[in-house]
Design a protein around this motif. Structure first.
Motif, mmCIF file in Angstrom:
data_model
loop_
_atom_site.group_PDB
_atom_site.id
_atom_site.type_symbol
_atom_site.label_atom_id
_atom_site.label_comp_id
_atom_site.label_asym_id
_atom_site.label_seq_id
_atom_site.Cartn_x
_atom_site.Cartn_y
_atom_site.Cartn_z
ATOM 1 N N PRO A 185 -0.459 31.657 -6.062
ATOM 2 C CA PRO A 185 1.056 31.406 -6.214
ATOM 3 C C PRO A 185 1.524 29.986 -6.244
ATOM 4 C CG PRO A 185 0.575 33.223 -4.673
ATOM 5 C CD PRO A 185 -0.549 32.497 -4.699
ATOM 6 N N GLY A 186 2.492 29.774 -7.180
ATOM 7 C CA GLY A 186 2.835 28.160 -6.998
ATOM 8 C C GLY A 186 4.306 28.329 -7.392
ATOM 9 N N PHE A 187 4.907 27.229 -7.424
ATOM 10 C CA PHE A 187 6.279 26.618 -7.807
ATOM 11 C C PHE A 187 6.140 25.822 -9.029
ATOM 12 C CE2 PHE A 187 6.482 28.106 -3.497
ATOM 13 C CZ PHE A 187 7.491 28.821 -3.294
ATOM 14 N N ASP A 188 7.188 26.022 -9.771
ATOM 15 C CA ASP A 188 7.732 25.079 -10.942
ATOM 16 C C ASP A 188 8.313 24.008 -10.028
ATOM 17 O OD1 ASP A 188 8.282 23.243 -12.839
ATOM 18 O OD2 ASP A 188 9.031 24.767 -14.084
ATOM 19 N N VAL A 189 7.592 22.821 -9.716
ATOM 20 C CA VAL A 189 8.135 21.678 -8.933
ATOM 21 C C VAL A 189 9.096 20.948 -9.775
ATOM 22 C CG1 VAL A 189 7.630 19.425 -7.881
ATOM 23 C CG2 VAL A 189 5.822 21.449 -7.854
ATOM 24 N N ASN A 190 9.239 21.063 -10.799
ATOM 25 C CA ASN A 190 10.530 20.534 -11.721
ATOM 26 C C ASN A 190 11.727 21.234 -11.716
ATOM 27 O OD1 ASN A 190 11.417 18.163 -12.877
ATOM 28 N ND2 ASN A 190 11.146 19.046 -14.982
#
Length: 398
Positions: A185-190
């Protein structure tokens, strides 16, 4: 404009003389109905670090390199600085890992400004302090995908006050754009920025949404925020912030069937001085939309001066967005003139196709801005001319 183009040409020649040896066999996962696209022509994280260190060494003190933070998986995030002017230009690239052309352009820019004794390079170094953060999301770049590599459990470990809330809306856990976030999993850092640069995550602000500020829960966004604040502390303000991105492969210049090479924008939030932007009222005295429009015009004019070519195919990105959780929205509200570069095609849709053309487009636009800011000619541009740039169309014109 001819001056800006000549600088970009010199930059491209400089880059071509020192091209690294790329790893073989690196490919994008692509999207389900497309082939496997090679990305071996783009810098990997390891190659980037090696290249930046060489640029610093060969610059004889003109370029300084510093590790200013770490990604979630422990990769160093670097800041490179060149120039000693009072005007601060801050540029970031590859906040989305599958958007690499900006990183290539930034390395070439640093190399040119660090080694050239041309009058143009000297002028820029004298008037501008340029701070670049290439590949500021190295974990996403390693995975060749949009989102970083971070679980919600890791966020909660850093911010225990979030233990009982629904995960952030920009947390990816399912397949999208050809990438499967199920296992990683991960995040849209922007979407993780907040106009309040001192904000600390509050449970009541989750899961949030596209039109709301972010939280600085990812180490990548925190690192960029920290660099921005350090520049504010040292210089009083960050005059210009530029973020280098990619977009879809088939957008069109309004009213034509010309495929867009790159889109620009200086608008990311509603104007705090307007009724629609009343929620940003506390930032009204800092917000400088006219300067953002002038900066975008400087890039646009430099690209148009390239003549009848794909570099003419420049459009305005969506002007109706309101995204305070983006780096551009956050820093615009904090007083920076802001510019978005969105070049054609992410790696899952094009791989390294048209790499040379797209990198050159970024370089040309950047040098248009640096030239205009360093010489003061930016002040001669009419902000209203920004609105004459054609809008991006999602269908070809008739």
């Amino acid at each position: 404009m001819k001056k800006a183009c000549s600088i970009a040409g010199a930059l491209l020649l400089t880059a071509s003389l020192v091209s690294p040896v790329f790893a073989a066999g690196s490919t994008s996962p692509g999207i389900p109905d497309q082939q496997q696209y090679s990305i071996s022509g783009f810098l990997s994280y390891e190659q980037l670090v090696e290249k930046l260190k060489k640029v610093e060494h060969s610059s004889n003190g003109q370029v300084s390199l510093e590790a200013v933070g770490k990604s979630n998986h422990g990769r160093d995030i670097y800041k490179a600085t060149v120039g000693s002017g009072k005007k601060v230009v801050f540029i970031t690239s590859q906040i989305h890992g599958n958007e690499p052309t900006g990183t290539e352009a930034l390395v070439s820019l640093l190399q040119y400004l660090g080694s050239s004794n041309s009058p143009d390079a000297k002028q820029i170094r004298k008037e501008i302090t340029l701070v670049a953060m290439p590949m500021m999301n190295p974990d996403a770049a390693f995975l060749d995908r949009r989102g970083n590599d971070m679980t919600w459990e890791e966020v909660v470990a850093d911010f225990p006050q979030l233990a009982d809330v629904k995960p952030a809306w920009n947390y990816y856990t399912t397949p999208r754009q050809g990438d499967d976030y199920t296992e990683k999993p991960g995040f849209d850092v922007n979407r993780d920025y907040n106009p309040d640069l001192n904000y600390s995550p509050q449970a009541a602000d989750f899961p949030g949404g596209s039109s709301k500020p972010g939280w600085f829960i990812t180490p990548e966004a925190q690192t960029v925020r920290d660099v921005y604040q350090s520049l504010q502390d040292n210089f009083g303000q960050v005059n210009v912030y530029i973020d280098l991105h990619h977009q879809g492969p088939f957008y069109y210049v309004e009213g034509t069937d010309d495929v867009v090479t790159m889109s620009l924008s200086g608008r990311f939030v509603a104007d705090p001085n307007s009724p629609a932007g009343a929620k940003y009222e506390e930032y009204a005295d800092k917000y400088n939309y006219d300067f953002s429009r002038q900066l975008n015009l400087a890039a646009y004019n430099a690209l148009q001066s390239m003549g009848n070519s794909p570099f003419d195919n420049i459009s305005l990105y969506d002007q109706k967005i309101d995204l305070p959780g983006t780096a551009l929205g956050t820093f615009a509200l904090n007083g920076s003139g802001t510019v978005l570069f969105e070049v054609r095609g992410q790696t899952q849709s094009m791989g390294q196709k048209k790499k040379g053309q797209l990198v050159k487009a970024v370089e040309t636009g950047l040098y248009g801005i640096l030239d205009a800011v360093s010489t003061g000619s930016i002040d001669e541009l009419d902000p209203e001319d920004y609105d004459d740039i054609p809008i991006t169309s999602y269908e070809p014109g008739i």
